[in-house]
Design a protein around this motif. Structure first.
Motif, PDB file in Angstrom:
ATOM      1  N   GLY A 130       0.808  -1.215   0.000  1.00 22.02           N
ATOM      2  CA  GLY A 130       0.000   0.000   0.000  1.00 22.02           C
ATOM      3  C   GLY A 130       0.838   1.260   0.000  1.00 22.02           C
ATOM      4  O   GLY A 130       0.313   2.360   0.122  1.00 22.02           O
ATOM      5  N   GLN A 131       2.149   1.133  -0.130  1.00 21.03           N
ATOM      6  CA  GLN A 131       3.046   2.287  -0.117  1.00 21.03           C
ATOM      7  C   GLN A 131       2.992   3.006  -1.463  1.00 21.03           C
ATOM      8  O   GLN A 131       2.914   2.375  -2.510  1.00 21.03           O
ATOM      9  CB  GLN A 131       4.466   1.815   0.180  1.00 21.03           C
ATOM     10  CG  GLN A 131       5.457   2.936   0.322  1.00 21.03           C
ATOM     11  CD  GLN A 131       6.848   2.416   0.663  1.00 21.03           C
ATOM     12  OE1 GLN A 131       7.076   1.215   0.653  1.00 21.03           O
ATOM     13  NE2 GLN A 131       7.756   3.306   0.950  1.00 21.03           N
ATOM     14  N   LEU A 132       3.017   4.327  -1.412  1.00 17.00           N
ATOM     15  CA  LEU A 132       2.989   5.123  -2.631  1.00 17.00           C
ATOM     16  C   LEU A 132       4.395   5.224  -3.209  1.00 17.00           C
ATOM     17  O   LEU A 132       5.366   5.438  -2.479  1.00 17.00           O
ATOM     18  CB  LEU A 132       2.455   6.520  -2.349  1.00 17.00           C
ATOM     19  CG  LEU A 132       0.994   6.607  -1.928  1.00 17.00           C
ATOM     20  CD1 LEU A 132       0.639   8.052  -1.606  1.00 17.00           C
ATOM     21  CD2 LEU A 132       0.088   6.075  -3.010  1.00 17.00           C
ATOM     22  N   HIS A 133       4.517   5.069  -4.526  1.00 12.58           N
ATOM     23  CA  HIS A 133       5.792   5.194  -5.224  1.00 12.58           C
ATOM     24  C   HIS A 133       5.704   6.382  -6.165  1.00 12.58           C
ATOM     25  O   HIS A 133       4.801   6.459  -6.989  1.00 12.58           O
ATOM     26  CB  HIS A 133       6.096   3.929  -6.042  1.00 12.58           C
ATOM     27  CG  HIS A 133       6.344   2.721  -5.216  1.00 12.58           C
ATOM     28  ND1 HIS A 133       7.508   2.518  -4.536  1.00 12.58           N
ATOM     29  CD2 HIS A 133       5.564   1.640  -4.948  1.00 12.58           C
ATOM     30  CE1 HIS A 133       7.448   1.373  -3.888  1.00 12.58           C
ATOM     31  NE2 HIS A 133       6.261   0.827  -4.127  1.00 12.58           N
ATOM     32  N   PHE A 134       6.647   7.288  -6.037  1.00 15.79           N
ATOM     33  CA  PHE A 134       6.728   8.441  -6.913  1.00 15.79           C
ATOM     34  C   PHE A 134       7.843   8.170  -7.905  1.00 15.79           C
ATOM     35  O   PHE A 134       9.009   8.150  -7.554  1.00 15.79           O
ATOM     36  CB  PHE A 134       7.010   9.719  -6.115  1.00 15.79           C
ATOM     37  CG  PHE A 134       5.912  10.058  -5.165  1.00 15.79           C
ATOM     38  CD1 PHE A 134       4.819  10.791  -5.603  1.00 15.79           C
ATOM     39  CD2 PHE A 134       5.946   9.631  -3.844  1.00 15.79           C
ATOM     40  CE1 PHE A 134       3.793  11.101  -4.741  1.00 15.79           C
ATOM     41  CE2 PHE A 134       4.922   9.943  -2.989  1.00 15.79           C
ATOM     42  CZ  PHE A 134       3.835  10.682  -3.422  1.00 15.79           C
ATOM     43  N   LYS A 135       7.500   7.937  -9.148  1.00 21.66           N
ATOM     44  CA  LYS A 135       8.465   7.554 -10.181  1.00 21.66           C
ATOM     45  C   LYS A 135       9.521   8.637 -10.358  1.00 21.66           C
ATOM     46  O   LYS A 135      10.703   8.352 -10.511  1.00 21.66           O
ATOM     47  CB  LYS A 135       7.710   7.283 -11.492  1.00 21.66           C
ATOM     48  CG  LYS A 135       8.571   6.755 -12.587  1.00 21.66           C
ATOM     49  CD  LYS A 135       9.014   5.352 -12.270  1.00 21.66           C
ATOM     50  CE  LYS A 135       9.747   4.782 -13.477  1.00 21.66           C
ATOM     51  NZ  LYS A 135      10.328   3.511 -13.198  1.00 21.66           N
ATOM     52  N   ARG A 136       9.114   9.861 -10.330  1.00 23.29           N
ATOM     53  CA  ARG A 136      10.048  10.970 -10.525  1.00 23.29           C
ATOM     54  C   ARG A 136      11.098  10.989  -9.420  1.00 23.29           C
ATOM     55  O   ARG A 136      12.283  11.203  -9.660  1.00 23.29           O
ATOM     56  CB  ARG A 136       9.274  12.276 -10.560  1.00 23.29           C
ATOM     57  CG  ARG A 136      10.128  13.484 -10.835  1.00 23.29           C
ATOM     58  CD  ARG A 136       9.233  14.687 -11.103  1.00 23.29           C
ATOM     59  NE  ARG A 136      10.017  15.821 -11.481  1.00 23.29           N
ATOM     60  CZ  ARG A 136      10.357  16.788 -10.638  1.00 23.29           C
ATOM     61  NH1 ARG A 136       9.955  16.758  -9.389  1.00 23.29           N
ATOM     62  NH2 ARG A 136      11.096  17.785 -11.057  1.00 23.29           N
ATOM     63  N   GLU A 137      10.692  10.716  -8.196  1.00 25.51           N
ATOM     64  CA  GLU A 137      11.623  10.701  -7.072  1.00 25.51           C
ATOM     65  C   GLU A 137      12.577   9.511  -7.180  1.00 25.51           C
ATOM     66  O   GLU A 137      13.759   9.637  -6.858  1.00 25.51           O
ATOM     67  CB  GLU A 137      10.868  10.649  -5.744  1.00 25.51           C
ATOM     68  CG  GLU A 137      10.051  11.887  -5.460  1.00 25.51           C
ATOM     69  CD  GLU A 137      10.910  13.133  -5.388  1.00 25.51           C
ATOM     70  OE1 GLU A 137      12.033  13.060  -4.833  1.00 25.51           O
ATOM     71  OE2 GLU A 137      10.473  14.173  -5.908  1.00 25.51           O
ATOM     72  N   GLU A 138      12.092   8.373  -7.626  1.00 27.52           N
ATOM     73  CA  GLU A 138      12.964   7.215  -7.794  1.00 27.52           C
ATOM     74  C   GLU A 138      14.030   7.489  -8.837  1.00 27.52           C
ATOM     75  O   GLU A 138      15.197   7.155  -8.664  1.00 27.52           O
ATOM     76  CB  GLU A 138      12.150   5.989  -8.215  1.00 27.52           C
ATOM     77  CG  GLU A 138      11.283   5.428  -7.120  1.00 27.52           C
ATOM     78  CD  GLU A 138      10.449   4.256  -7.599  1.00 27.52           C
ATOM     79  OE1 GLU A 138      10.802   3.659  -8.628  1.00 27.52           O
ATOM     80  OE2 GLU A 138       9.453   3.958  -6.940  1.00 27.52           O
ATOM     81  N   ILE A 139      13.626   8.098  -9.934  1.00 28.89           N
ATOM     82  CA  ILE A 139      14.598   8.422 -10.982  1.00 28.89           C
ATOM     83  C   ILE A 139      15.610   9.434 -10.471  1.00 28.89           C
ATOM     84  O   ILE A 139      16.811   9.312 -10.703  1.00 28.89           O
ATOM     85  CB  ILE A 139      13.870   8.941 -12.240  1.00 28.89           C
ATOM     86  CG1 ILE A 139      13.054   7.811 -12.855  1.00 28.89           C
ATOM     87  CG2 ILE A 139      14.858   9.514 -13.240  1.00 28.89           C
ATOM     88  CD1 ILE A 139      12.143   8.253 -13.968  1.00 28.89           C
ATOM     89  N   ARG A 140      15.140  10.435  -9.751  1.00 25.30           N
ATOM     90  CA  ARG A 140      16.029  11.472  -9.238  1.00 25.30           C
ATOM     91  C   ARG A 140      17.056  10.881  -8.274  1.00 25.30           C
ATOM     92  O   ARG A 140      18.230  11.249  -8.304  1.00 25.30           O
ATOM     93  CB  ARG A 140      15.222  12.554  -8.535  1.00 25.30           C
ATOM     94  CG  ARG A 140      16.122  13.661  -7.982  1.00 25.30           C
ATOM     95  CD  ARG A 140      15.348  14.695  -7.226  1.00 25.30           C
ATOM     96  NE  ARG A 140      14.561  15.487  -8.173  1.00 25.30           N
ATOM     97  CZ  ARG A 140      13.556  16.263  -7.820  1.00 25.30           C
ATOM     98  NH1 ARG A 140      13.194  16.349  -6.567  1.00 25.30           N
ATOM     99  NH2 ARG A 140      12.911  16.955  -8.719  1.00 25.30           N
ATOM    100  N   THR A 141      16.642   9.947  -7.416  1.00 20.88           N
ATOM    101  CA  THR A 141      17.593   9.371  -6.457  1.00 20.88           C
ATOM    102  C   THR A 141      18.598   8.444  -7.130  1.00 20.88           C
ATOM    103  O   THR A 141      19.687   8.229  -6.612  1.00 20.88           O
ATOM    104  CB  THR A 141      16.856   8.577  -5.354  1.00 20.88           C
ATOM    105  OG1 THR A 141      16.063   7.565  -5.952  1.00 20.88           O
ATOM    106  CG2 THR A 141      16.005   9.488  -4.506  1.00 20.88           C
ATOM    107  N   ASN A 142      18.259   7.876  -8.275  1.00 20.00           N
ATOM    108  CA  ASN A 142      19.156   6.945  -8.955  1.00 20.00           C
ATOM    109  C   ASN A 142      20.042   7.598 -10.004  1.00 20.00           C
ATOM    110  O   ASN A 142      20.864   6.921 -10.608  1.00 20.00           O
ATOM    111  CB  ASN A 142      18.359   5.822  -9.613  1.00 20.00           C
ATOM    112  CG  ASN A 142      17.718   4.921  -8.600  1.00 20.00           C
ATOM    113  OD1 ASN A 142      18.235   4.770  -7.497  1.00 20.00           O
ATOM    114  ND2 ASN A 142      16.595   4.334  -8.936  1.00 20.00           N
ATOM    115  N   VAL A 143      19.907   8.891 -10.217  1.00 19.30           N
ATOM    116  CA  VAL A 143      20.672   9.556 -11.278  1.00 19.30           C
ATOM    117  C   VAL A 143      22.161   9.519 -10.985  1.00 19.30           C
ATOM    118  O   VAL A 143      22.971   9.189 -11.844  1.00 19.30           O
ATOM    119  CB  VAL A 143      20.183  11.007 -11.473  1.00 19.30           C
ATOM    120  CG1 VAL A 143      21.164  11.812 -12.295  1.00 19.30           C
ATOM    121  CG2 VAL A 143      18.834  11.017 -12.128  1.00 19.30           C
TER     122      VAL A 143
END
Length: 139
Positions: free
Chosen positions: A34-47
């Protein structure tokens, strides 16, 4: 002049800045947790993550593991050396080690020497494959 566009239709205000590109954020919810995933934040942290594998243990942990392995190898080597003293070997090696007085080892070493001499008699030096013996003789 202001680079803002604003529209006013039936109480709906839309405002955007023309200098900034549009940003898209995809929000998904994990069905199990039930956790929300923000795709933009995931990409930003992996850059700026490195593309190679990072260490999984500290140097102290690695050192402890290596020391334990070295101690284990040393113990096994001592056990093997102790066991090798009672194995049959050539008689001249028994004499070199000062163990020619042990009757069981002397008998085993004489059998080993006889077997080696028989092998050498059956397989004289140079009897192996020859270049002339290869292939079909009919051609």
């Amino acid at each position: 002049s202001d680079n803002r566009i604003s529209t006013n239709n039936s109480n709906m205000n839309v405002s955007s800045n023309l200098n900034n590109p549009m940003q898209v954020t995809k929000v998904t919810q994990d069905p199990k947790t039930g956790q929300l995933h923000f795709k933009r934040e995931e990409i930003r942290t992996n850059v700026f993550r490195p593309h190679w594998n990072q260490p999984t243990m500290t140097l102290n942990e690695l050192g402890d593991i290596e020391v334990a392995d070295a101690m284990e190898r040393a113990q096994k080597q001592k056990e093997e050396e102790a066991a090798a003293l009672n194995r049959p070997r050539r008689y001249d090696q028994l004499e070199r080690d000062g163990m020619e007085d042990c009757a069981d080892l002397a008998d085993a070493s004489s059998k080993l020497d006889r077997d080696w001499d028989d092998f050498k008699d059956d397989n004289p030096r140079g009897i192996g494959n020859k270049l002339s013996e290869r292939g079909d003789k009919n051609f």
